[in-house]
Design a protein around this motif. Structure first.
Motif, PDB file in Angstrom:
ATOM      1  N   SER A  39       0.808  -1.318   0.007  1.00  0.00           N
ATOM      2  CA  SER A  39      -0.094  -0.191   0.065  1.00  0.00           C
ATOM      3  C   SER A  39       0.861   1.106  -0.218  1.00  0.00           C
ATOM      4  O   SER A  39       0.449   2.271  -0.623  1.00  0.00           O
ATOM      5  N   THR A 374      -7.083   6.926  -2.256  1.00  0.00           N
ATOM      6  CA  THR A 374      -6.334   7.338  -0.844  1.00  0.00           C
ATOM      7  C   THR A 374      -7.135   7.776   0.274  1.00  0.00           C
ATOM      8  O   THR A 374      -7.163   7.019   1.376  1.00  0.00           O
ATOM      9  N   THR A 377      -9.869   4.982   1.470  1.00  0.00           N
ATOM     10  CA  THR A 377      -8.995   3.928   2.145  1.00  0.00           C
ATOM     11  C   THR A 377      -8.601   4.394   3.566  1.00  0.00           C
ATOM     12  O   THR A 377      -8.852   3.642   4.335  1.00  0.00           O
ATOM     13  N   HIS A 378      -7.860   5.564   3.761  1.00  0.00           N
ATOM     14  CA  HIS A 378      -7.210   5.779   4.772  1.00  0.00           C
ATOM     15  C   HIS A 378      -8.044   6.735   5.831  1.00  0.00           C
ATOM     16  O   HIS A 378      -7.966   6.419   6.860  1.00  0.00           O
ATOM     17  N   LEU A 382      -9.851   2.706   6.856  1.00  0.00           N
ATOM     18  CA  LEU A 382      -8.878   2.156   7.843  1.00  0.00           C
ATOM     19  C   LEU A 382      -9.133   3.041   9.072  1.00  0.00           C
ATOM     20  O   LEU A 382      -8.487   2.601  10.242  1.00  0.00           O
ATOM     21  N   LYS A 387      -5.690  -0.250  10.921  1.00  0.00           N
ATOM     22  CA  LYS A 387      -4.776  -0.553   9.775  1.00  0.00           C
ATOM     23  C   LYS A 387      -4.590  -2.166   9.998  1.00  0.00           C
ATOM     24  O   LYS A 387      -4.580  -2.800   8.894  1.00  0.00           O
ATOM     25  N   VAL A 390      -6.863  -4.607   7.986  1.00  0.00           N
ATOM     26  CA  VAL A 390      -7.078  -4.472   6.642  1.00  0.00           C
ATOM     27  C   VAL A 390      -5.808  -5.130   5.886  1.00  0.00           C
ATOM     28  O   VAL A 390      -4.595  -4.164   6.183  1.00  0.00           O
ATOM     29  N   ASP A 392      -2.487  -5.274   3.329  1.00  0.00           N
ATOM     30  CA  ASP A 392      -2.073  -4.315   2.281  1.00  0.00           C
ATOM     31  C   ASP A 392      -2.827  -4.506   1.090  1.00  0.00           C
ATOM     32  O   ASP A 392      -3.292  -3.461   0.179  1.00  0.00           O
ATOM     33  N   ARG A 394      -5.693  -5.846   0.460  1.00  0.00           N
ATOM     34  CA  ARG A 394      -7.120  -5.121   0.652  1.00  0.00           C
ATOM     35  C   ARG A 394      -7.216  -3.709   0.479  1.00  0.00           C
ATOM     36  O   ARG A 394      -8.294  -3.247  -0.228  1.00  0.00           O
ATOM     37  N   GLN A 395      -6.284  -3.001   1.038  1.00  0.00           N
ATOM     38  CA  GLN A 395      -6.096  -1.650   1.088  1.00  0.00           C
ATOM     39  C   GLN A 395      -6.337  -1.045  -0.391  1.00  0.00           C
ATOM     40  O   GLN A 395      -6.861  -0.092  -0.891  1.00  0.00           O
TER      41      GLN A 395
ATOM     42  N   GLY B  74       0.936   4.176   5.899  1.00  0.00           N
ATOM     43  CA  GLY B  74      -0.383   3.698   6.042  1.00  0.00           C
ATOM     44  C   GLY B  74      -1.151   4.779   6.629  1.00  0.00           C
ATOM     45  O   GLY B  74      -1.224   5.661   6.530  1.00  0.00           O
ATOM     46  N   ASN B  75      -1.801   4.245   8.098  1.00  0.00           N
ATOM     47  CA  ASN B  75      -2.683   4.737   8.459  1.00  0.00           C
ATOM     48  C   ASN B  75      -2.220   5.935   9.741  1.00  0.00           C
ATOM     49  O   ASN B  75      -2.759   6.366  10.540  1.00  0.00           O
TER      50      ASN B  75
END
Lengths: 537, 76
Positions: A39, A374, A377-378, A382, A387, A390, A392, A394-395, B74-75
């Motif tokens: 991701s 993005t 997703t985030h 997420l 995080k 889920v 990588d 799948r993200q 990521g998050n």
């Protein structure tokens, strides 16, 4: 819109366009090989983009269809003042924003692992609510931006392909006369479908890295095509001196701003380029940078690149008036196509120039598509699921599904035959620009509070919506739209919205309790964090 | 550092070239004076940013950014 630069049914321009789109698909396939499947690689290219690619991708993203088509059209309408109004101001302000805000956000994003603006604002303001408020505002402002691309591409291709497929596409009736227009032209719905499909292919293949590669290629293409068109057209007009002297003789008012652009309009237009500070797709591009030094080339070269693209286009639009070349239906945005058709009569040049216009359009669409995926997703998925729940893969999949959904919605809206698409751009940029005080305060003013930030966003909505209705929606619905920008007491509406945003932010922040030092310290270099704070961005 | 930001502010002020508002003359025989001024302005803007790299570049940000622990992409 009757862009008639291929009245003969020669299909050469279309084959050139097909070859160009094929090249982009090939580039997408190559970028897929570099894609690592994670991701991080998909959303921010592993923060590994170097100076040249950052320059080209950021410049390509900020220049839309407006760069070639709109700039020529605006100078046809308003004269050479358009360059100072829109281009030289952007040269200064864009680089200023990259320097003051872009590098800071890159550093904060790298330090804390942020991928989207909303993650940053949630953490900086220690507020989940700010995300819920910002998400619809940012997505809502990006959608018109996407529309500009799809509608612009549809109009250009329709004009280029008139007469090419009379059996397949019988055209559309003229509302006034009932006669058929655009007979044999590729309809906008088909262009929108093909353009969206190609862009989706290369961003799905390589994520933001794929978009950056494609942007670099497309930026080179549209810059080169603009210069080529300029050289060929100036030769046909007898050289640059003869072309300008014709303007001096036939339309001297186009050589100055007197009576064309107001002083306050010119002054307040300078606020519009601040929009780059809040473009979510640009935020994401900044995060791809390998290091802070990566920004150096972008900061210096951006004003020069703007000059290379805009000076020739502004001159061509002005020369059209001097030479008595007028676009069909009086549509200024068709003037470049009309000049190519009337002066060059060359289907290869027509095809190449159209490819350049599509390049400018697609180099913005791709980043916006990736950015929306993005954000969803985030900032939505997420953020709620966490995080760790889920994978990588799948993200990346979720990002792609949301992109397809947004593209579908935008595509359907684009079929509504929206008029004044470039006017919509200025409104869209005004909205983003008016959110600039928020991002600026967030990186430079420790005293900014959650309430101040919310007040600023609410002030933008409370001023932008009514002004947009009065200045754009109502005149469009009633058919009373007048050429030129809609002004408030001689000023661009952005001045009112920007001021409301900045004043609300400062006043409400000062009236509310300062944020805890432990939260703020994490975002200011040189301060020792008061204590560790765990926030869920 | 202060001198640099004064220079940027001066450049911002110089954008509003009211003295050329009605000027229709051509520079080098083909470039309208208002356009020539603003094209030069673009060059000046690039030159100012070259100065920024030399005089006010935030070197400390690089190190600060690298001290982070969360380049997860990521998050956050």
């Amino acid at each position: 819109m009757t862009l008639a630069f291929a009245e003969a049914a020669d299909r050469t321009p279309l084959w050139i366009l097909a070859a160009y789109l094929g090249l982009l698909i090939g580039l997408g396939t190559i970028s897929q090989r570099a894609f690592r499947g994670t991701s991080s690689d998909y959303f921010v290219a592993n923060r590994s983009i170097g100076p040249f690619l950052l320059l080209m991708s950021v410049f390509g993203t900020t220049m839309t269809a407006f760069a070639l088509v709109g700039s020529t059209g605006k100078s046809y309408e308003l004269g050479i003042g358009v360059y100072g109004l829109m281009a030289s101001s952007s040269g200064l302000v864009h680089s200023l924003v990259f320097f003051l805000v872009g590098i800071k956000l890159w550093a904060i994003g790298k330090r804390h692992g942020f991928v989207t603006q909303i993650q940053y604002f949630r953490a900086r303001l220690d507020s989940n609510g700010i995300g819920f408020l910002l998400f619809p505002v940012l997505v809502g402002l990006v959608i018109p931006y996407l529309l500009i691309g799809l509608v612009g591409a549809g109009a250009v291709i329709r004009g280029v392909t008139v007469g090419m497929f009379p059996e397949a596409f019988p055209g559309v009736p003229n509302p006034a006369s009932g006669a058929m227009m655009f007979v044999g032209a590729v309809p906008p719905w088909l262009t929108g479908l093909v353009i969206s499909g190609v862009v989706l292919f290369y961003i799905f293949a390589g994520g933001l890295r794929g978009a950056a590669w494609a942007n670099a290629f497309q930026t080179l293409v549209f810059m080169a095509m603009g210069v080529i068109a300029f050289v060929l057209i100036s030769r046909k007009l007898g050289g640059v001196t003869a072309a300008s002297e014709q303007v001096l003789a036939n339309a001297p008012e186009h050589l100055s701003r007197e009576g064309k652009i107001g002083q306050l309009q010119f002054l307040t237009y300078m606020l519009v380029p601040f929009s780059v500070g809040m473009f979510p797709h640009l935020f994401q591009h900044w995060l791809t940078a390998r290091s802070a030094k990566t920004f150096r080339l972008s900061i210096v070269a951006h004003p020069l690149f703007i000059m290379i693209v805009w000076v020739p286009c502004v001159l061509m639009g002005t020369w059209a008036v001097g030479a008595g070349i007028h676009p069909p239906g009086g549509n200024p945005n068709a003037v470049l196509a009309k000049m190519v058709a009337d002066l060059l009569h060359d289907p290869v040049v027509t095809g190449l120039l159209t490819a350049g216009i599509l390049a400018a359009i697609m180099s913005s669409l791709d980043s916006q598509f990736v950015c929306l995926g993005t954000m969803f997703t985030h900032d939505v998925v997420l953020h709620h699921l966490g995080k760790e729940r889920v994978s990588d893969r799948r993200q990346v999949l979720l990002g792609r599904v949301f992109i397809v959904a947004i593209v579908l919605v935008t595509y359907l809206i684009s079929l509504l035959s929206l008029p004044h698409v470039f006017d919509l751009a200025v409104w869209c940029f005004s909205g983003f620009a008016s959110l600039f005080p928020l991002v600026f305060a967030s990186v430079y003013w420790r005293r900014l509070t959650k309430a101040g930030a919310i007040a600023s966003i609410v002030a933008v909505l409370a001023t932008w919506i009514p002004l947009f209705y009065v200045g754009m929606v109502e005149p469009t619905l009633s058919g009373t739209t007048e050429p030129g920008d809609w002004l408030v007491a001689g000023m661009m509406p952005v001045a009112v919205i920007f001021a409301a945003s900045a004043v609300s932010l400062v006043v409400v922040s000062l009236l509310t309790r300062p944020p805890p030092a432990a939260v703020v310290d994490r975002f200011f270099p040189g301060t020792v964090p008061s204590r560790a704070v765990e926030t869920k961005p | 550092m202060r001198a640099f930001w004064i220079l940027v502010a001066a450049l911002a002020v110089l954008h509003h070239d009211a003295w050329l508002w009605g000027d229709r003359s051509l520079v080098f025989g083909f470039l309208p004076s208002g356009l020539a001024y603003h094209a030069t302005y673009s060059l000046a803007a690039a030159a100012v940013w070259v100065l920024a790299l030399r005089c006010v570049w935030p070197d400390e940000l690089e190190e600060w950014a690298s001290e982070g622990d969360a380049d997860s992409g990521g998050n956050g």
